[in-house]
Design a protein around this motif. Structure first.
Motif, PDB file in Angstrom:
ATOM      1  N   THR A   1      11.424  18.707  24.889  1.00  0.00           N
ATOM      2  CA  THR A   1      10.493  17.724  25.460  1.00  0.00           C
ATOM      3  C   THR A   1      11.124  16.359  25.659  1.00  0.00           C
ATOM      4  O   THR A   1      10.806  15.656  26.631  1.00  0.00           O
ATOM      5  CB  THR A   1       9.244  17.607  24.567  1.00  0.00           C
ATOM      6  OG1 THR A   1       8.625  18.892  24.470  1.00  0.00           O
ATOM      7  CG2 THR A   1       8.243  16.620  25.137  1.00  0.00           C
ATOM      8  N   SER A   2      12.021  15.947  24.777  1.00  0.00           N
ATOM      9  CA  SER A   2      12.590  14.601  24.886  1.00  0.00           C
ATOM     10  C   SER A   2      13.301  14.396  26.216  1.00  0.00           C
ATOM     11  O   SER A   2      13.152  13.347  26.858  1.00  0.00           O
ATOM     12  CB  SER A   2      13.552  14.321  23.723  1.00  0.00           C
ATOM     13  OG  SER A   2      14.646  15.222  23.744  1.00  0.00           O
ATOM     14  N   MET A   3      14.082  15.387  26.666  1.00  0.00           N
ATOM     15  CA  MET A   3      14.802  15.227  27.922  1.00  0.00           C
ATOM     16  C   MET A   3      13.950  15.594  29.125  1.00  0.00           C
ATOM     17  O   MET A   3      14.184  15.099  30.232  1.00  0.00           O
ATOM     18  CB  MET A   3      16.090  16.047  27.912  1.00  0.00           C
ATOM     19  CG  MET A   3      17.134  15.505  26.964  1.00  0.00           C
ATOM     20  SD  MET A   3      17.537  13.740  27.219  1.00  0.00           S
ATOM     21  CE  MET A   3      16.542  12.950  25.952  1.00  0.00           C
ATOM     22  N   GLU A   4      12.953  16.429  28.934  1.00  0.00           N
ATOM     23  CA  GLU A   4      11.969  16.650  29.998  1.00  0.00           C
ATOM     24  C   GLU A   4      11.301  15.319  30.334  1.00  0.00           C
ATOM     25  O   GLU A   4      11.156  14.948  31.502  1.00  0.00           O
ATOM     26  CB  GLU A   4      10.924  17.669  29.543  1.00  0.00           C
ATOM     27  CG  GLU A   4       9.842  17.952  30.576  1.00  0.00           C
ATOM     28  CD  GLU A   4       8.798  18.935  30.071  1.00  0.00           C
ATOM     29  OE1 GLU A   4       7.859  19.232  30.844  1.00  0.00           O
ATOM     30  OE2 GLU A   4       8.900  19.399  28.924  1.00  0.00           O
ATOM     31  N   GLY A   5      10.928  14.588  29.297  1.00  0.00           N
ATOM     32  CA  GLY A   5      10.280  13.297  29.503  1.00  0.00           C
ATOM     33  C   GLY A   5      11.202  12.264  30.121  1.00  0.00           C
ATOM     34  O   GLY A   5      10.809  11.528  31.033  1.00  0.00           O
ATOM     35  N   LEU A   6      12.454  12.198  29.638  1.00  0.00           N
ATOM     36  CA  LEU A   6      13.385  11.202  30.179  1.00  0.00           C
ATOM     37  C   LEU A   6      13.726  11.501  31.631  1.00  0.00           C
ATOM     38  O   LEU A   6      13.860  10.585  32.449  1.00  0.00           O
ATOM     39  CB  LEU A   6      14.655  11.157  29.326  1.00  0.00           C
ATOM     40  CG  LEU A   6      15.688  10.099  29.718  1.00  0.00           C
ATOM     41  CD1 LEU A   6      15.083   8.696  29.704  1.00  0.00           C
ATOM     42  CD2 LEU A   6      16.909  10.163  28.792  1.00  0.00           C
ATOM     43  N   ALA A   7      13.842  12.785  31.981  1.00  0.00           N
ATOM     44  CA  ALA A   7      14.122  13.156  33.370  1.00  0.00           C
ATOM     45  C   ALA A   7      12.975  12.739  34.287  1.00  0.00           C
ATOM     46  O   ALA A   7      13.195  12.143  35.360  1.00  0.00           O
ATOM     47  CB  ALA A   7      14.366  14.657  33.474  1.00  0.00           C
TER      48      ALA A   7
ATOM     49  N   SER B   1       8.836  38.361  22.624  1.00  0.00           N
ATOM     50  CA  SER B   1      10.142  37.740  22.428  1.00  0.00           C
ATOM     51  C   SER B   1      10.018  36.239  22.679  1.00  0.00           C
ATOM     52  O   SER B   1       8.941  35.743  23.014  1.00  0.00           O
ATOM     53  CB  SER B   1      11.171  38.366  23.376  1.00  0.00           C
ATOM     54  OG  SER B   1      10.711  38.283  24.716  1.00  0.00           O
ATOM     55  N   ILE B   2      11.124  35.511  22.516  1.00  0.00           N
ATOM     56  CA  ILE B   2      11.073  34.046  22.568  1.00  0.00           C
ATOM     57  C   ILE B   2      11.707  33.523  23.861  1.00  0.00           C
ATOM     58  O   ILE B   2      12.938  33.514  23.995  1.00  0.00           O
ATOM     59  CB  ILE B   2      11.785  33.425  21.355  1.00  0.00           C
ATOM     60  CG1 ILE B   2      11.173  33.951  20.054  1.00  0.00           C
ATOM     61  CG2 ILE B   2      11.697  31.899  21.402  1.00  0.00           C
ATOM     62  CD1 ILE B   2      11.916  33.525  18.802  1.00  0.00           C
ATOM     63  N   PRO B   3      10.911  33.076  24.840  1.00  0.00           N
ATOM     64  CA  PRO B   3      11.478  32.442  26.038  1.00  0.00           C
ATOM     65  C   PRO B   3      11.957  31.038  25.690  1.00  0.00           C
ATOM     66  O   PRO B   3      11.329  30.338  24.898  1.00  0.00           O
ATOM     67  CB  PRO B   3      10.301  32.404  27.017  1.00  0.00           C
ATOM     68  CG  PRO B   3       9.088  32.422  26.154  1.00  0.00           C
ATOM     69  CD  PRO B   3       9.442  33.157  24.905  1.00  0.00           C
ATOM     70  N   CYS B   4      13.070  30.644  26.276  1.00  0.00           N
ATOM     71  CA  CYS B   4      13.670  29.349  25.929  1.00  0.00           C
ATOM     72  C   CYS B   4      14.043  28.565  27.186  1.00  0.00           C
ATOM     73  O   CYS B   4      14.163  29.121  28.276  1.00  0.00           O
ATOM     74  CB  CYS B   4      14.910  29.552  25.062  1.00  0.00           C
ATOM     75  SG  CYS B   4      14.569  30.362  23.489  1.00  0.00           S
ATOM     76  N   ILE B   5      14.244  27.266  26.990  1.00  0.00           N
ATOM     77  CA  ILE B   5      14.562  26.378  28.110  1.00  0.00           C
ATOM     78  C   ILE B   5      15.422  25.229  27.612  1.00  0.00           C
ATOM     79  O   ILE B   5      15.427  24.906  26.417  1.00  0.00           O
ATOM     80  CB  ILE B   5      13.268  25.844  28.769  1.00  0.00           C
ATOM     81  CG1 ILE B   5      13.552  25.245  30.152  1.00  0.00           C
ATOM     82  CG2 ILE B   5      12.561  24.821  27.863  1.00  0.00           C
ATOM     83  CD1 ILE B   5      12.309  25.062  30.998  1.00  0.00           C
ATOM     84  N   ALA B   6      16.154  24.617  28.528  1.00  0.00           N
ATOM     85  CA  ALA B   6      16.942  23.425  28.203  1.00  0.00           C
ATOM     86  C   ALA B   6      16.951  22.497  29.407  1.00  0.00           C
ATOM     87  O   ALA B   6      17.058  22.952  30.551  1.00  0.00           O
ATOM     88  CB  ALA B   6      18.372  23.812  27.835  1.00  0.00           C
ATOM     89  N   HIS B   7      16.797  21.213  29.146  1.00  0.00           N
ATOM     90  CA  HIS B   7      16.861  20.195  30.196  1.00  0.00           C
ATOM     91  C   HIS B   7      17.997  19.229  29.879  1.00  0.00           C
ATOM     92  O   HIS B   7      18.165  18.827  28.716  1.00  0.00           O
ATOM     93  CB  HIS B   7      15.552  19.416  30.292  1.00  0.00           C
ATOM     94  CG  HIS B   7      14.348  20.275  30.538  1.00  0.00           C
ATOM     95  ND1 HIS B   7      14.208  21.047  31.675  1.00  0.00           N
ATOM     96  CD2 HIS B   7      13.231  20.503  29.800  1.00  0.00           C
ATOM     97  CE1 HIS B   7      13.057  21.702  31.615  1.00  0.00           C
ATOM     98  NE2 HIS B   7      12.454  21.392  30.490  1.00  0.00           N
ATOM     99  N   ALA B   8      18.752  18.853  30.899  1.00  0.00           N
ATOM    100  CA  ALA B   8      19.916  17.983  30.708  1.00  0.00           C
ATOM    101  C   ALA B   8      19.724  16.653  31.431  1.00  0.00           C
ATOM    102  O   ALA B   8      19.232  16.623  32.559  1.00  0.00           O
ATOM    103  CB  ALA B   8      21.182  18.667  31.225  1.00  0.00           C
ATOM    104  N   VAL B   9      20.135  15.574  30.770  1.00  0.00           N
ATOM    105  CA  VAL B   9      20.094  14.239  31.356  1.00  0.00           C
ATOM    106  C   VAL B   9      21.430  13.564  31.100  1.00  0.00           C
ATOM    107  O   VAL B   9      21.920  13.552  29.959  1.00  0.00           O
ATOM    108  CB  VAL B   9      18.960  13.387  30.762  1.00  0.00           C
ATOM    109  CG1 VAL B   9      18.995  11.958  31.320  1.00  0.00           C
ATOM    110  CG2 VAL B   9      17.607  14.026  31.054  1.00  0.00           C
TER     111      VAL B   9
END
Length: 338
Positions: free
Chosen positions: A111-117, A325-333
């Motif tokens: 969430t932190s980088m989702e928000g910053l993006a 199962s566990i779906p996952c995600i990553a956001h990059a800034v």
């Protein structure tokens, strides 16, 4: 602004004008304690529930960021926030307090980088002058919701991680009147949901590693960059298991990152003597490490360019109980000090 298939390059390079970082008693004894603005000496924080304590940390971090920026609530266009508690109620109740137009976000620990993006997109496009964004987590509240109440004393395997009690928030603005070098957001890559079939809630790092590797590779490909462009590529909370896995996956994709260049917030925040199993986790992990430690390191000249990749496991108590199962995600800034 759109680069490749899933990245934004910000023409006006929004500025992280200020930040506020709050932690709990365990974080006070951690490796990065000097980079926090305020600590609470117990997990209750003067409230009668852990969830209310989570809300209080958000309010404190926002207040600190505003004070440092010399701004009032009515000067902020949007408040972007998220946490791990049911329906992100700590964030929503904090928004009730500050009365800033609110966009609630849930990307788990990403969430932190989702928000910053999103905040940077709003400022860069002229949709806002100032945006406050961040994320938080509370160890005992999360344990109670996703695992067992702490009073139960359940044993955890070595792959498990320790949820950070902390909140990290920043004020993002155009910075047109800012003099001298400042941390500027130059680009962002929005991740895809990736599920490799893992279902162990005590091995979040292993579950999130493929999403982290995919987003890092997509970012470098979309922007035509070599990993050497960055002084530091740091993930949110893969910890020991996930970091090693992500590094191997990136090598398979043709990206060789050194041990020094590729790090993880979950391995930085706590000391070796703290019993955190594989490392730290939680939305508050990447938020506090970035808005506290990493920005301070940039100001000191340690890093000039960093790629912050926050990782999130998109499970819930419901999906776990239903055997999903566990779906996952990553956001990059990407953040550059210039």
């Amino acid at each position: 602004m759109l680069q490749g298939t899933q990245s934004w390059e910000f023409q006006n390079k929004p500025v992280i004008l200020s930040s506020g970082v709050v932690g709990g008693p365990f974080e006070k004894n951690g490796r990065l304690s000097e980079d926090f603005d305020h600590f609470y000496d117990d997990l209750w924080m003067g409230e009668d529930t852990y969830e209310k304590a989570n809300r209080l940390m958000i309010e404190d971090a926002v207040k600190l960021a505003l004070e440092k920026a010399g701004l009032q609530e009515n000067q902020i266009q949007f408040f972007l926030s998220g946490d791990l508690i049911n329906q992100i109620t700590p964030s929503s109740f904090a928004a009730r307090t500050n009365e800033i137009p609110y966009l609630g976000l849930f990307g788990a620990c990403s969430t932190s980088m989702e928000g910053l993006a999103i905040a940077s997109f709003l400022v860069d496009s002229g949709g806002a002058n100032y945006v406050i964004t961040g994320a938080s987590s509370h160890n005992s509240a999360v344990e109670k919701q996703f695992r067992y109440p702490t009073e139960y004393g359940g044993q955890k395997p070595p792959t498990a991680q320790w949820t950070v009690t902390g909140a990290g928030y920043s004020v993002v603005g155009s910075g047109t009147d800012v003099q001298g070098p400042v941390p500027r957001v130059t680009s962002a890559t929005i991740g895809k949901v990736i599920d490799m079939g893992l279902s162990d809630p005590f091995n979040m790092g292993g579950a999130m590693a493929p999403a982290a590797a995919d987003t890092i590779a997509s970012h470098l490909q979309d922007l035509g960059r070599d990993p050497s462009y960055y002084d530091l590529i740091i993930t949110g909370d893969l910890a020991k298991i996930g970091r090693k896995t992500a590094q191997e996956l990136l090598q398979q994709k043709g990206f060789n990152l050194t041990e020094t260049q590729f790090q993880d917030c979950g391995l930085l925040i706590y000391g070796q003597d703290q019993p955190v199993q594989s490392g730290a986790s939680g939305p508050g992990c990447s938020a506090t490490v970035l808005y506290g430690h990493l920005l301070n390191q940039m100001k000191k000249g340690v890093y000039k360019r960093i790629l912050m990749v926050a990782t999130g496991a998109l499970l819930s108590p419901l999906t776990f109980q239903q055997g999903e199962s566990i779906p996952c995600i990553a956001h990059a800034v990407s953040i550059e000090y210039s």
